[in-house]
Scaffold this active site. Structure first.
Site, PDB file in Angstrom:
ATOM      1  N   ASP A   1     -10.075  -5.964  -3.892  1.00  0.00           N
ATOM      2  CA  ASP A   1      -9.518  -4.831  -3.162  1.00  0.00           C
ATOM      3  C   ASP A   1     -10.416  -3.598  -3.319  1.00  0.00           C
ATOM      4  O   ASP A   1     -10.676  -3.146  -4.433  1.00  0.00           O
ATOM      5  CB  ASP A   1      -8.112  -4.530  -3.690  1.00  0.00           C
ATOM      6  CG  ASP A   1      -7.319  -3.609  -2.787  1.00  0.00           C
ATOM      7  OD1 ASP A   1      -7.929  -2.818  -2.052  1.00  0.00           O
ATOM      8  OD2 ASP A   1      -6.074  -3.681  -2.845  1.00  0.00           O
TER       9      ASP A   1
ATOM     10  N   HIS B   1      -7.180  -6.281   0.155  1.00  0.00           N
ATOM     11  CA  HIS B   1      -6.058  -5.346   0.208  1.00  0.00           C
ATOM     12  C   HIS B   1      -4.840  -5.875   0.973  1.00  0.00           C
ATOM     13  O   HIS B   1      -3.855  -5.158   1.111  1.00  0.00           O
ATOM     14  CB  HIS B   1      -6.529  -4.021   0.839  1.00  0.00           C
ATOM     15  CG  HIS B   1      -5.573  -2.891   0.667  1.00  0.00           C
ATOM     16  ND1 HIS B   1      -5.224  -2.372  -0.568  1.00  0.00           N
ATOM     17  CD2 HIS B   1      -4.870  -2.155   1.575  1.00  0.00           C
ATOM     18  CE1 HIS B   1      -4.369  -1.376  -0.420  1.00  0.00           C
ATOM     19  NE2 HIS B   1      -4.134  -1.227   0.875  1.00  0.00           N
TER      20      HIS B   1
ATOM     21  N   SER C   1       0.834  -1.198   0.000  1.00  0.00           N
ATOM     22  CA  SER C   1       0.000   0.000   0.000  1.00  0.00           C
ATOM     23  C   SER C   1       0.873   1.253   0.000  1.00  0.00           C
ATOM     24  O   SER C   1       1.676   1.457  -0.906  1.00  0.00           O
ATOM     25  CB  SER C   1      -0.960  -0.059   1.188  1.00  0.00           C
ATOM     26  OG  SER C   1      -2.027   0.848   1.013  1.00  0.00           O
TER      27      SER C   1
END
Length: 267
Positions: free
Chosen positions: A215, A243, A89
């Protein structure tokens, strides 16, 4: 100079007299290095692993100003070079920045549910709406921990094992101090404002892309765009992942790291 907390896990199968592969792990917004858990330990079977608390997160000091460049430069200066970089991320965006500005430091790049641009633009519809991040920013001032927990739930949303993942993430989060308030706000601003798309084709090292079809933060369209844009990328798009693919599909992530190590050895 920002004080960074780094946990180094020695290569469990290092060959005497031979340099061990070096691998860097960078976590996402609001978290810290403990989020990697067992995955980091398993990676140490392949390389010497450096698990970072990003500036202002966990046990690391806050950097001022807090922006993508300052954060990436602080991490780059603190770590062995060259190395393989894997980022989840926001951590993946930091790794992208380092690969663009310090290409000799990055032998290979592993991007896990990351993006070069996390929010929508006129020419970038498949991303988070800026209003989502604005809402999180507004809520931080009243209750940072509850806001982080909401963000963790959003990360797991769509995964068949969402409840288990949220428990894992919350347990990891509680094991170290919460991120500095200015860090949390600054991180959301990075996710809202930063855009590395127009330079990404300049990353020429091998890249492994690990993304989830479910996601809610980084759509599958972003993963496909990255696979088409990066010159030497391989895409793993996981139908049953959201995610946090390193939690739901650790074997795929380990294989990606293994491939990066093999490719770096052949360079």
């Amino acid at each position: 100079m920002t004080r960074l907390h780094i946990d180094t896990l020695p290569h469990a199968h290092a060959t005497p007299g031979k340099a061990s592969p070096e691998l860097v792990l960078l976590h996402g917004w609001g978290m810290h290095g403990q989020v990697w858990g067992e995955f980091a330990t398993r990676l140490s079977e392949l390389a010497t692993v450096h698990v970072i608390d990003l500036p202002g997160h966990g046990h690391s000091g806050h950097t001022d100003p807090f922006d993508l460049a300052s954060m990436a430069e602080a991490v780059q200066h603190a770590l062995p070079q060259p190395a393989i970089w894997m980022g989840w991320s926001l951590g993946g965006m930091v790794a992208q920045y380092v690969a663009l500005h310090h290409p000799d430091s990055v032998l290979g790049l592993g991007l896990i549910a990351s993006s070069p641009c996390f929010t929508t633009r006129e020419d970038w519809p498949n991303a988070m709406k800026p209003q989502v991040l604005s809402q999180f920013t507004d809520e931080l001032a009243s209750d940072a921990e509850a806001t982080l927990h909401r963000f963790l739930a959003l990360q797991a949303m769509g995964s068949p094992s969402a409840r288990t993942q949220v428990v894992q993430l919350k347990q990891a989060l509680s094991s170290r101090p919460l991120a500095h308030q200015d860090t949390l706000t600054g991180g959301l601003h990075i996710l809202r404002d930063a855009d590395l798309r127009h330079r990404l084709h300049q990353i020429t090292c091998p890249v492994e892309l690990i993304y989830g079809e479910r996601d809610a933060l980084v759509p599958a369209a972003t993963a496909r765009w990255l696979a088409e844009t990066l010159p030497h990328a391989r895409l793993h798009l996981l139908a049953q992942s959201a995610h946090a693919p390193f939690l739901t599909h650790p074997e795929v992530c380990l294989d990606a790291a293994r491939q990066l190590i093999l490719q770096s050895d052949s360079q």
